[in-house]
Scaffold this motif. Structure first.
Motif, PDB file in Angstrom:
ATOM      1  N   LEU A  53       0.821  -1.211   0.000  1.00  0.00           N
ATOM      2  CA  LEU A  53       0.000   0.000   0.000  1.00  0.00           C
ATOM      3  C   LEU A  53       0.855   1.262   0.000  1.00  0.00           C
ATOM      4  O   LEU A  53       0.565   2.223  -0.709  1.00  0.00           O
ATOM      5  CB  LEU A  53      -0.936  -0.002   1.216  1.00  0.00           C
ATOM      6  CG  LEU A  53      -2.107  -0.977   1.146  1.00  0.00           C
ATOM      7  CD1 LEU A  53      -2.863  -0.980   2.467  1.00  0.00           C
ATOM      8  CD2 LEU A  53      -3.040  -0.629   0.005  1.00  0.00           C
ATOM      9  N   GLY A  54       1.898   1.245   0.811  1.00  0.00           N
ATOM     10  CA  GLY A  54       2.779   2.411   0.854  1.00  0.00           C
ATOM     11  C   GLY A  54       3.448   2.683  -0.474  1.00  0.00           C
ATOM     12  O   GLY A  54       3.565   3.831  -0.906  1.00  0.00           O
ATOM     13  N   THR A  55       3.865   1.615  -1.142  1.00  0.00           N
ATOM     14  CA  THR A  55       4.590   1.769  -2.404  1.00  0.00           C
ATOM     15  C   THR A  55       3.682   2.161  -3.559  1.00  0.00           C
ATOM     16  O   THR A  55       4.023   3.022  -4.361  1.00  0.00           O
ATOM     17  CB  THR A  55       5.319   0.461  -2.748  1.00  0.00           C
ATOM     18  OG1 THR A  55       6.211   0.133  -1.692  1.00  0.00           O
ATOM     19  CG2 THR A  55       6.092   0.584  -4.046  1.00  0.00           C
ATOM     20  N   PHE A  56       2.517   1.529  -3.653  1.00  0.00           N
ATOM     21  CA  PHE A  56       1.693   1.711  -4.846  1.00  0.00           C
ATOM     22  C   PHE A  56       0.464   2.590  -4.656  1.00  0.00           C
ATOM     23  O   PHE A  56      -0.194   2.956  -5.624  1.00  0.00           O
ATOM     24  CB  PHE A  56       1.264   0.342  -5.388  1.00  0.00           C
ATOM     25  CG  PHE A  56       2.432  -0.490  -5.838  1.00  0.00           C
ATOM     26  CD1 PHE A  56       3.122  -0.160  -6.989  1.00  0.00           C
ATOM     27  CD2 PHE A  56       2.863  -1.573  -5.089  1.00  0.00           C
ATOM     28  CE1 PHE A  56       4.213  -0.907  -7.390  1.00  0.00           C
ATOM     29  CE2 PHE A  56       3.949  -2.325  -5.490  1.00  0.00           C
ATOM     30  CZ  PHE A  56       4.628  -1.992  -6.657  1.00  0.00           C
ATOM     31  N   VAL A  57       0.132   2.945  -3.414  1.00  0.00           N
ATOM     32  CA  VAL A  57      -1.038   3.786  -3.194  1.00  0.00           C
ATOM     33  C   VAL A  57      -0.646   5.134  -2.589  1.00  0.00           C
ATOM     34  O   VAL A  57      -0.979   6.189  -3.118  1.00  0.00           O
ATOM     35  CB  VAL A  57      -2.066   3.063  -2.277  1.00  0.00           C
ATOM     36  CG1 VAL A  57      -3.244   3.976  -1.972  1.00  0.00           C
ATOM     37  CG2 VAL A  57      -2.540   1.771  -2.930  1.00  0.00           C
ATOM     38  N   VAL A  58       0.093   5.117  -1.479  1.00  0.00           N
ATOM     39  CA  VAL A  58       0.412   6.355  -0.770  1.00  0.00           C
ATOM     40  C   VAL A  58       1.530   7.136  -1.450  1.00  0.00           C
ATOM     41  O   VAL A  58       1.392   8.332  -1.714  1.00  0.00           O
ATOM     42  CB  VAL A  58       0.770   6.054   0.705  1.00  0.00           C
ATOM     43  CG1 VAL A  58       1.187   7.318   1.431  1.00  0.00           C
ATOM     44  CG2 VAL A  58      -0.400   5.385   1.402  1.00  0.00           C
ATOM     45  N   ALA A  59       2.659   6.483  -1.724  1.00  0.00           N
ATOM     46  CA  ALA A  59       3.834   7.184  -2.274  1.00  0.00           C
ATOM     47  C   ALA A  59       3.550   7.929  -3.574  1.00  0.00           C
ATOM     48  O   ALA A  59       3.978   9.072  -3.725  1.00  0.00           O
ATOM     49  CB  ALA A  59       4.986   6.205  -2.450  1.00  0.00           C
ATOM     50  N   PRO A  60       2.820   7.338  -4.540  1.00  0.00           N
ATOM     51  CA  PRO A  60       2.565   8.089  -5.777  1.00  0.00           C
ATOM     52  C   PRO A  60       1.803   9.389  -5.556  1.00  0.00           C
ATOM     53  O   PRO A  60       2.005  10.356  -6.283  1.00  0.00           O
ATOM     54  CB  PRO A  60       1.745   7.113  -6.622  1.00  0.00           C
ATOM     55  CG  PRO A  60       2.143   5.771  -6.137  1.00  0.00           C
ATOM     56  CD  PRO A  60       2.364   5.947  -4.653  1.00  0.00           C
ATOM     57  N   ARG A  61       0.955   9.434  -4.529  1.00  0.00           N
ATOM     58  CA  ARG A  61       0.189  10.664  -4.261  1.00  0.00           C
ATOM     59  C   ARG A  61       1.078  11.808  -3.781  1.00  0.00           C
ATOM     60  O   ARG A  61       0.760  12.964  -3.955  1.00  0.00           O
ATOM     61  CB  ARG A  61      -0.884  10.394  -3.220  1.00  0.00           C
ATOM     62  CG  ARG A  61      -1.963   9.489  -3.731  1.00  0.00           C
ATOM     63  CD  ARG A  61      -3.047   9.309  -2.725  1.00  0.00           C
ATOM     64  NE  ARG A  61      -4.025   8.366  -3.254  1.00  0.00           N
ATOM     65  CZ  ARG A  61      -5.093   7.966  -2.604  1.00  0.00           C
ATOM     66  NH1 ARG A  61      -5.327   8.434  -1.398  1.00  0.00           N
ATOM     67  NH2 ARG A  61      -5.923   7.121  -3.136  1.00  0.00           N
ATOM     68  N   TYR A  62       2.191  11.474  -3.137  1.00  0.00           N
ATOM     69  CA  TYR A  62       3.073  12.489  -2.576  1.00  0.00           C
ATOM     70  C   TYR A  62       4.397  12.609  -3.323  1.00  0.00           C
ATOM     71  O   TYR A  62       5.294  13.308  -2.872  1.00  0.00           O
ATOM     72  CB  TYR A  62       3.333  12.190  -1.087  1.00  0.00           C
ATOM     73  CG  TYR A  62       2.078  12.266  -0.271  1.00  0.00           C
ATOM     74  CD1 TYR A  62       1.576  13.494   0.122  1.00  0.00           C
ATOM     75  CD2 TYR A  62       1.379  11.116   0.069  1.00  0.00           C
ATOM     76  CE1 TYR A  62       0.403  13.578   0.854  1.00  0.00           C
ATOM     77  CE2 TYR A  62       0.208  11.188   0.800  1.00  0.00           C
ATOM     78  CZ  TYR A  62      -0.281  12.422   1.189  1.00  0.00           C
ATOM     79  OH  TYR A  62      -1.438  12.498   1.908  1.00  0.00           O
ATOM     80  N   ALA A  63       4.531  11.952  -4.444  1.00  0.00           N
ATOM     81  CA  ALA A  63       5.804  11.947  -5.178  1.00  0.00           C
ATOM     82  C   ALA A  63       6.222  13.353  -5.593  1.00  0.00           C
ATOM     83  O   ALA A  63       7.396  13.708  -5.520  1.00  0.00           O
ATOM     84  CB  ALA A  63       5.715  11.038  -6.402  1.00  0.00           C
ATOM     85  N   GLY A  64       5.291  14.183  -6.008  1.00  0.00           N
ATOM     86  CA  GLY A  64       5.629  15.531  -6.440  1.00  0.00           C
ATOM     87  C   GLY A  64       6.130  16.415  -5.325  1.00  0.00           C
ATOM     88  O   GLY A  64       6.914  17.335  -5.540  1.00  0.00           O
ATOM     89  N   VAL A  65       5.720  16.146  -4.098  1.00  0.00           N
ATOM     90  CA  VAL A  65       6.135  16.943  -2.946  1.00  0.00           C
ATOM     91  C   VAL A  65       7.622  16.772  -2.663  1.00  0.00           C
ATOM     92  O   VAL A  65       8.292  17.692  -2.224  1.00  0.00           O
ATOM     93  CB  VAL A  65       5.313  16.529  -1.702  1.00  0.00           C
ATOM     94  CG1 VAL A  65       5.814  17.218  -0.459  1.00  0.00           C
ATOM     95  CG2 VAL A  65       3.852  16.809  -1.937  1.00  0.00           C
ATOM     96  N   LEU A  66       8.143  15.586  -2.940  1.00  0.00           N
ATOM     97  CA  LEU A  66       9.522  15.281  -2.602  1.00  0.00           C
ATOM     98  C   LEU A  66      10.532  15.691  -3.671  1.00  0.00           C
ATOM     99  O   LEU A  66      11.712  15.596  -3.453  1.00  0.00           O
ATOM    100  CB  LEU A  66       9.664  13.776  -2.326  1.00  0.00           C
ATOM    101  CG  LEU A  66       8.818  13.251  -1.166  1.00  0.00           C
ATOM    102  CD1 LEU A  66       8.949  11.750  -1.082  1.00  0.00           C
ATOM    103  CD2 LEU A  66       9.220  13.904   0.137  1.00  0.00           C
ATOM    104  N   LYS A  67      10.057  16.143  -4.811  1.00  0.00           N
ATOM    105  CA  LYS A  67      10.978  16.510  -5.888  1.00  0.00           C
ATOM    106  C   LYS A  67      11.536  17.909  -5.668  1.00  0.00           C
ATOM    107  O   LYS A  67      10.860  18.801  -5.170  1.00  0.00           O
ATOM    108  CB  LYS A  67      10.271  16.451  -7.242  1.00  0.00           C
ATOM    109  CG  LYS A  67       9.937  15.048  -7.668  1.00  0.00           C
ATOM    110  CD  LYS A  67       9.334  15.035  -9.036  1.00  0.00           C
ATOM    111  CE  LYS A  67       9.021  13.608  -9.443  1.00  0.00           C
ATOM    112  NZ  LYS A  67       8.350  13.558 -10.722  1.00  0.00           N
TER     113      LYS A  67
END
Length: 140
Positions: A53-67
């Motif tokens: 869930l963390g890899t495929f559901v949560v992380a993609p939603r916040y990927a732009g924040v970490l760039k």
């Protein structure tokens, strides 16, 4: 089949060998009870589910924040276009040895600076990468 052939060919090696063969062909159980096995297997499945869930559901939603907004190569190019002089380490040492004054600013990452640096230089990294495996660094 292998165990039978080993025993057939190995007869006469003694009780230590027989004990060794017994140990490797009849290993002790991993768990003391079925409940313990179910608990461990359940924990493994739960951890796998959370990771999924963390890899495929949560992380993609916040990927732009970490760039980062800009890559360090872009920042470096902007500094050079703005007139900031850049010299390689050999030229900096040469100028220092000639008695020329100035500030030697080392913009490499801290770990590279710690490995080898020009004496008297100041380290101010051009950028700091985001370290995703360090929660403290992410919060900064």
């Amino acid at each position: 089949e292998i165990h039978k052939s080993v025993k057939t060919h190995a007869s006469g090696y003694g009780p230590e060998y027989d004990a060794f063969i017994q140990k490797i062909t009849n290993p002790p159980p991993l768990f003391d009870s079925p409940d313990q096995a179910n608990t461990v297997i359940g924990a493994i499945l739960a951890a796998t589910g959370v990771s999924f869930l963390g890899t495929f559901v949560v992380a993609p939603r916040y990927a732009g924040v970490l760039k980062e907004d800009q890559r360090w190569e872009d920042i470096y190019r902007e500094l050079e276009e703005g007139g900031v002089q850049s010299v390689d380490w050999a030229e900096a040492v040469k100028k220092t040895n000639q008695g020329r004054s100035g500030v030697i600013l080392d913009v490499r990452m801290e770990n590279k600076y710690a490995t080898k640096a020009i004496p008297g230089s100041t380290n101010i990294p051009l950028y700091r990468p985001i370290v995703l495996d360090n929660p403290v660094a992410i919060l900064r």
